[in-house]
Motif scaffolding. Structure first.
Motif, PDB file in Angstrom:
ATOM      1  N   THR A  99       0.071  -1.039  -4.851  1.00 14.57           N
ATOM      2  CA  THR A  99       0.992  -1.178  -5.978  1.00 14.57           C
ATOM      3  C   THR A  99       1.585  -2.583  -5.988  1.00 14.57           C
TER       4      THR A  99
ATOM      5  N   TYR B 297       0.841  -1.191   0.000  1.00 13.95           N
ATOM      6  CA  TYR B 297       0.000   0.000   0.000  1.00 13.95           C
ATOM      7  C   TYR B 297       0.878   1.243   0.000  1.00 13.95           C
ATOM      8  N   ASP B 298       0.670   2.093  -0.991  1.00 12.15           N
ATOM      9  CA  ASP B 298       1.402   3.357  -1.111  1.00 12.15           C
ATOM     10  C   ASP B 298       0.572   4.452  -0.444  1.00 12.15           C
ATOM     11  N   TYR B 299       1.043   4.932   0.720  1.00 12.75           N
ATOM     12  CA  TYR B 299       0.261   5.903   1.486  1.00 12.75           C
ATOM     13  C   TYR B 299       0.230   7.270   0.800  1.00 12.75           C
ATOM     14  N   GLU B 300       1.258   7.601   0.024  1.00 15.92           N
ATOM     15  CA  GLU B 300       1.264   8.883  -0.662  1.00 15.92           C
ATOM     16  C   GLU B 300       0.253   8.895  -1.807  1.00 15.92           C
ATOM     17  N   ARG B 301       0.226   7.823  -2.557  1.00 14.93           N
ATOM     18  CA  ARG B 301      -0.711   7.732  -3.682  1.00 14.93           C
ATOM     19  C   ARG B 301      -2.065   7.173  -3.258  1.00 14.93           C
ATOM     20  N   ARG B 302      -2.124   6.602  -2.042  1.00 14.54           N
ATOM     21  CA  ARG B 302      -3.350   6.020  -1.503  1.00 14.54           C
ATOM     22  C   ARG B 302      -3.919   4.936  -2.405  1.00 14.54           C
TER      23      ARG B 302
END
Length: 240
Positions: A198, A190-195
């Motif tokens: 991936t 889980y990419d927290y910046e892109r929410r």
């Protein structure tokens, strides 16, 4: 898959003894306990249909236990038996054939369902977090107890026990590899910046599957083996 489990177990009982009935029952009961706990805690959700008929929750849990438990535990016990009997390649080939066929069937069925989705329809994705601190610490505590119980098994039965655990881990890895290549099971980050989730590299996929099969699966399900050993329910026809 339930039919395959029953047929394979029946053949093993006929040819090699009642130890396979014991591991079939113990693994089913253990998975039933685990799945019931997940359902009651709200972690395991979803609706299961069989030939268009919606299963009651109790039937769903029972079916899942009878499929997920023996599907790997019975072939893994077969590998351990054949290793101690000196028929190493026979054990590897037999278990690989059974688990490989079942994994391929399930993977193809899941991929077929994905391809049947209409335009704009999204698949129902089932995700399991592998890094929640509370769950990781609880799993570490449980696995420590399982490892201790396995090491306390006296020789020559200890060799059988660890062969079983290693075989279980490798067979689960086989299931993951087949389903990953069919595109129906993968590790995501889980990419927290892109929410958004991936897909990591193939190396990370392999590492994640190896961790899950050896640590989260093999040891967690090992009580299906060592509890039966300490209860004296195994006869070990291959150990003389």
């Amino acid at each position: 898959m339930l039919f395959l489990n029953l047929v394979v177990t029946a053949v093993f009982i006929w040819q090699f003894g009642t130890d396979y009935l014991v591991i079939f029952c113990s693994s089913s009961i253990l998975i039933l306990i685990i799945e019931t706990g997940l359902a009651l805690s709200g972690i395991r959700k979803g609706v299961v249909y069989v030939y268009g008929y919606k299963l009651p929750r109790v039937a769903d849990l029972l079916l899942r236990a009878l499929v997920d438990g023996p599907a790997i535990c019975v072939p893994a016990f077969f590998v351990a038996d054949q290793f101690l009997a000196g028929r190493i390649m026979f054990g590897i080939a037999g278990s690989t054939l059974v688990v490989g066929f079942g994994s391929l069937y399930m993977g193809l069925a899941d991929r077929r369902d994905l391809r049947r989705l209409g335009p704009g329809e999204e698949p129902l994705v089932s995700r399991r977090a592998m890094t929640r601190p509370g769950a990781v610490m609880l799993l570490a505590l449980i696995n420590t107890g399982c490892l201790t119980a396995l090491f306390l098994i006296h020789a020559p039965y200890r060799a059988h026990a660890f062969t079983y655990v290693i075989a279980y881990s490798l067979l689960v890895m086989l299931f993951y590899v087949i389903n990953y290549n069919l595109g129906v099971r993968m590790v995501e980050i889980y990419d927290y910046e892109r929410r958004e989730y991936t897909m990591p590299s193939h190396f990370f996929q392999a590492a994640g599957f190896a961790y899950d099969s050896a640590y989260e699966m093999a040891l967690l399900v090992s009580p299906a083996y060592w509890v039966m050993f300490y209860l004296g329910l195994f006869h070990y026809t291959t150990i003389t």
